[in-house]
Design a protein around this motif. Structure first.
Motif, PDB file in Angstrom:
ATOM      1  N   GLY A 174       0.893  -1.250   0.118  1.00  0.00           N
ATOM      2  CA  GLY A 174      -0.121   0.063  -0.319  1.00  0.00           C
ATOM      3  C   GLY A 174       0.825   1.341  -0.130  1.00  0.00           C
ATOM      4  O   GLY A 174       0.311   2.416   0.136  1.00  0.00           O
ATOM      5  N   SER A 175       2.201   1.197  -0.138  1.00  0.00           N
ATOM      6  CA  SER A 175       2.998   2.261  -0.161  1.00  0.00           C
ATOM      7  C   SER A 175       2.862   3.038  -1.634  1.00  0.00           C
ATOM      8  O   SER A 175       2.092   2.892  -2.241  1.00  0.00           O
ATOM      9  N   PHE A 176       3.822   4.067  -1.660  1.00  0.00           N
ATOM     10  CA  PHE A 176       3.758   4.855  -2.970  1.00  0.00           C
ATOM     11  C   PHE A 176       4.072   4.040  -3.982  1.00  0.00           C
ATOM     12  O   PHE A 176       4.799   2.955  -3.933  1.00  0.00           O
ATOM     13  N   LEU A 177       3.845   4.421  -5.406  1.00  0.00           N
ATOM     14  CA  LEU A 177       4.224   3.803  -6.462  1.00  0.00           C
ATOM     15  C   LEU A 177       5.768   3.704  -6.868  1.00  0.00           C
ATOM     16  O   LEU A 177       6.561   4.401  -6.579  1.00  0.00           O
ATOM     17  N   ARG A 178       6.136   2.269  -7.130  1.00  0.00           N
ATOM     18  CA  ARG A 178       7.419   1.592  -7.339  1.00  0.00           C
ATOM     19  C   ARG A 178       7.495   1.036  -8.675  1.00  0.00           C
ATOM     20  O   ARG A 178       6.559   0.427  -9.250  1.00  0.00           O
ATOM     21  N   SER A 179       8.840   1.169  -9.347  1.00  0.00           N
ATOM     22  CA  SER A 179       8.606   0.431 -10.692  1.00  0.00           C
ATOM     23  C   SER A 179       9.982  -0.718 -10.526  1.00  0.00           C
ATOM     24  O   SER A 179      10.926  -0.096  -9.697  1.00  0.00           O
ATOM     25  N   VAL A 180       9.768  -1.688 -11.006  1.00  0.00           N
ATOM     26  CA  VAL A 180      11.203  -2.604 -11.335  1.00  0.00           C
ATOM     27  C   VAL A 180      10.988  -2.929 -12.616  1.00  0.00           C
ATOM     28  O   VAL A 180      10.130  -3.222 -13.259  1.00  0.00           O
ATOM     29  N   THR A 181      12.225  -3.042 -13.337  1.00  0.00           N
ATOM     30  CA  THR A 181      12.580  -3.636 -14.581  1.00  0.00           C
ATOM     31  C   THR A 181      13.498  -4.720 -14.369  1.00  0.00           C
ATOM     32  O   THR A 181      14.509  -4.696 -13.633  1.00  0.00           O
ATOM     33  N   GLY A 237      15.291  -0.629 -10.371  1.00  0.00           N
ATOM     34  CA  GLY A 237      14.401  -0.571  -9.341  1.00  0.00           C
ATOM     35  C   GLY A 237      14.480  -1.565  -8.380  1.00  0.00           C
ATOM     36  O   GLY A 237      15.623  -2.319  -8.593  1.00  0.00           O
ATOM     37  N   LEU A 238      13.512  -2.244  -7.782  1.00  0.00           N
ATOM     38  CA  LEU A 238      13.648  -3.207  -6.848  1.00  0.00           C
ATOM     39  C   LEU A 238      12.086  -4.054  -6.425  1.00  0.00           C
ATOM     40  O   LEU A 238      11.313  -3.299  -6.926  1.00  0.00           O
ATOM     41  N   THR A 239      12.135  -5.218  -6.260  1.00  0.00           N
ATOM     42  CA  THR A 239      11.016  -5.774  -5.738  1.00  0.00           C
ATOM     43  C   THR A 239      10.916  -5.644  -4.277  1.00  0.00           C
ATOM     44  O   THR A 239      11.718  -5.699  -3.685  1.00  0.00           O
ATOM     45  N   GLU A 240       9.538  -5.672  -4.051  1.00  0.00           N
ATOM     46  CA  GLU A 240       9.414  -5.612  -2.336  1.00  0.00           C
ATOM     47  C   GLU A 240       8.077  -6.394  -1.987  1.00  0.00           C
ATOM     48  O   GLU A 240       7.259  -6.645  -2.703  1.00  0.00           O
ATOM     49  N   GLY A 241       8.117  -6.682  -0.670  1.00  0.00           N
ATOM     50  CA  GLY A 241       7.121  -7.494  -0.478  1.00  0.00           C
ATOM     51  C   GLY A 241       5.807  -7.019  -0.365  1.00  0.00           C
ATOM     52  O   GLY A 241       5.818  -5.587  -0.192  1.00  0.00           O
ATOM     53  N   GLY A 242       4.636  -7.365  -0.974  1.00  0.00           N
ATOM     54  CA  GLY A 242       3.190  -6.746  -0.731  1.00  0.00           C
ATOM     55  C   GLY A 242       3.075  -6.311  -2.573  1.00  0.00           C
ATOM     56  O   GLY A 242       2.133  -5.666  -2.690  1.00  0.00           O
ATOM     57  N   SER A 243       4.068  -6.729  -3.214  1.00  0.00           N
ATOM     58  CA  SER A 243       3.797  -6.407  -4.617  1.00  0.00           C
ATOM     59  C   SER A 243       3.428  -7.726  -5.432  1.00  0.00           C
ATOM     60  O   SER A 243       3.403  -7.729  -6.660  1.00  0.00           O
ATOM     61  N   SER A 244       2.933  -8.356  -5.082  1.00  0.00           N
ATOM     62  CA  SER A 244       2.401  -9.803  -5.587  1.00  0.00           C
ATOM     63  C   SER A 244       1.347  -9.845  -6.558  1.00  0.00           C
ATOM     64  O   SER A 244       1.239 -10.461  -7.491  1.00  0.00           O
ATOM     65  N   GLY A 245       0.450  -8.739  -6.573  1.00  0.00           N
ATOM     66  CA  GLY A 245      -0.498  -8.590  -7.501  1.00  0.00           C
ATOM     67  C   GLY A 245      -0.127  -7.767  -8.522  1.00  0.00           C
ATOM     68  O   GLY A 245      -1.092  -7.480  -9.491  1.00  0.00           O
ATOM     69  N   SER A 246       1.035  -7.160  -8.604  1.00  0.00           N
ATOM     70  CA  SER A 246       1.458  -6.327  -9.655  1.00  0.00           C
ATOM     71  C   SER A 246       1.658  -7.282 -11.063  1.00  0.00           C
ATOM     72  O   SER A 246       2.265  -8.128 -10.939  1.00  0.00           O
ATOM     73  N   PRO A 247       1.007  -6.522 -11.913  1.00  0.00           N
ATOM     74  CA  PRO A 247       1.048  -7.226 -13.330  1.00  0.00           C
ATOM     75  C   PRO A 247       2.713  -7.320 -14.110  1.00  0.00           C
ATOM     76  O   PRO A 247       3.056  -6.167 -13.936  1.00  0.00           O
ATOM     77  N   TRP A 248       3.192  -8.293 -14.576  1.00  0.00           N
ATOM     78  CA  TRP A 248       4.256  -8.296 -15.265  1.00  0.00           C
ATOM     79  C   TRP A 248       3.745  -8.071 -16.728  1.00  0.00           C
ATOM     80  O   TRP A 248       4.170  -7.937 -17.581  1.00  0.00           O
TER      81      TRP A 248
END
Length: 84
Positions: free
Chosen positions: A48-55, A73-84
């Motif tokens: 639920g934090s601010f927008l992050r990106s990872v490539t 960028g980086l991956t973080e816990g809580g990002s599991s629902g983000s689409p690739w």
């Protein structure tokens, strides 16, 4: 509001809008598997934090999963629902 769950269970909401808001754009979707060595970018709000990106660059196709190496960028816990 069509459906949703609280953050303690599954944090999602599904809304139906009468029309797209001005300036909105839609996330493209391609059902084909991306090839090994291709680059993907994901946007998310981890925990639920601010927008992050990872490539990341895909390094292997393991059937139902990919192996990848983040390149920016980086991956973080809580990002599991983000689409690739």
């Amino acid at each position: 509001f069509l459906t949703g769950r609280s953050p303690s269970v599954l944090d999602f909401s599904l809304l139906r809008l009468p029309s797209a808001p001005p300036g909105a754009f839609f996330l493209g979707w391609d059902p084909s598997k991306p090839p090994v060595n291709s680059t993907l970018t994901s946007l998310g709000h981890p925990a639920g934090s601010f927008l992050r990106s990872v490539t990341a660059r895909i390094t292997a196709d393991n059937g139902a999963k990919f192996s990848f190496v983040p390149t920016a960028g980086l991956t973080e816990g809580g990002s599991s629902g983000s689409p690739w």
